[in-house]
Design an enzyme around this catalytic site. Structure first.
Site, PDB file in Angstrom:
ATOM      1  CB  THR A  23      -3.363 -89.698 -11.831  1.00  0.00           C
ATOM      2  OG1 THR A  23      -2.609 -88.597 -12.354  1.00  0.00           O
ATOM      3  CG2 THR A  23      -4.759 -89.211 -11.459  1.00  0.00           C
ATOM      4  CG  ASN A  24       0.056 -86.433  -9.227  1.00  0.00           C
ATOM      5  OD1 ASN A  24      -0.112 -85.356  -9.791  1.00  0.00           O
ATOM      6  ND2 ASN A  24       1.008 -87.289  -9.600  1.00  0.00           N
ATOM      7  NE  ARG A  25      -4.924 -82.411  -4.452  1.00  0.00           N
ATOM      8  CZ  ARG A  25      -4.696 -81.140  -4.218  1.00  0.00           C
ATOM      9  NH1 ARG A  25      -5.264 -80.213  -4.944  1.00  0.00           N
ATOM     10  NH2 ARG A  25      -3.896 -80.780  -3.233  1.00  0.00           N
ATOM     11  CB  SER A  26       0.404 -82.514 -11.272  1.00  0.00           C
ATOM     12  OG  SER A  26       1.012 -81.695 -12.258  1.00  0.00           O
ATOM     13  CB  ALA A  90       3.282 -84.379  -9.796  1.00  0.00           C
TER      14      ALA A  90
END
Ligand code: PMT
Length: 210
Positions: A23-26, A90
């Site tokens: 995943t990512n930091r959104s 994102a």
């Protein structure tokens, strides 16, 4: 006059095995602020969101998804109903090729993952879904912010792109404020740093002027 907005928000989770994902930091704050601002202004809103720990704004139709493939599928079903589409999510650009049914065991000192490209949802809006309404993308950049955003605008057929510098800690991912530029084909408008809700009211206003 009231419009129908489709807004994507948050990260996607791309499973590696039954207990892990990429995943990512959104956080979803930007997309949820846009949805709340559009609803507050009296518009109908369909919010298609990856996993977020946020309250869904009042009066918004909410469609939760987990992966980029699920977000693609949801957008393909609902974009035809919208007059204005804003892609703040994102989305993971890649996902694991194989997702085993059992947890991946710890074996060697290194582990190689093979990834395959996810569909570009924003890039499919015009060409695959045949969407004719107002199309607004985001560009999360760490360098050459304006040039990269204008490239995305041209490649993806957007009316304008909301560009943010995600190398900064005080704005962008998971911050309550943002500082963005609205990048059009022939000019750019920089908006002053503000909280994501106030910026969203401005972005909604600009989307109605296209
Ligand atoms: O959620 P927050 O914590 O509030 O953070 C806000 C934010 C930084 C996530 C937001 O402001 C932002 O920049 N969103 C876009 C993030 C992104 O993935 O940008 P990108 O430059 O990689 O993608 C360009 C555009 O294509 C975006 O509109 C994106 O939604 C879209 N895209 C990207 C890949 C893909 N497979 N499908 C897409 O639709």
């Amino acid at each position: 006059m009231a419009k129908h907005f489709l807004i994507t928000a948050g990260p996607t989770h791309e499973p590696l095995d039954p207990v892990r994902y990429l995943t990512n930091r959104s956080s979803g704050k930007m997309g949820y602020a846009l949805a709340g601002a559009a609803a507050h202004e009296g518009h109908r809103v369909t919010l298609i969101s990856g996993p977020c720990d946020l309250e869904v704004p009042e009066g918004v139709d909410y469609l939760p998804v987990e992966t980029a493939a699920e977000m693609y599928e949801a957008v393909s079903r609902y974009i035809g109903k919208a007059q204005i589409a804003i892609f703040a999510a994102a989305v993971a650009d890649y996902r694991p090729v194989n997702v085993p049914e059992q947890k991946i065991k710890k074996t060697g000192n290194t582990l190689t993952l093979e990834l395959v490209k996810n569909p570009d949802i924003l890039g499919s809006a015009r060409e695959v879904f045949g969407y004719k309404g107002t199309l607004i993308g985001f560009a999360a950049e760490t360098e050459n912010v304006e040039d990269n955003a204008r490239g995305k605008l041209q490649r993806k057929g957007c009316d304008f792109v909301v560009a943010n510098d995600v190398s900064r800690q005080d704005i962008g991912f998971n911050a309550s404020e943002n500082e963005v530029s609205l990048v059009y084909a022939n000019h750019t408008e920089a908006l002053p740093k503000d909280d994501k809700y106030q910026l969203s009211l401005e972005i909604i206003k600009k989307s109605l002027e296209v």
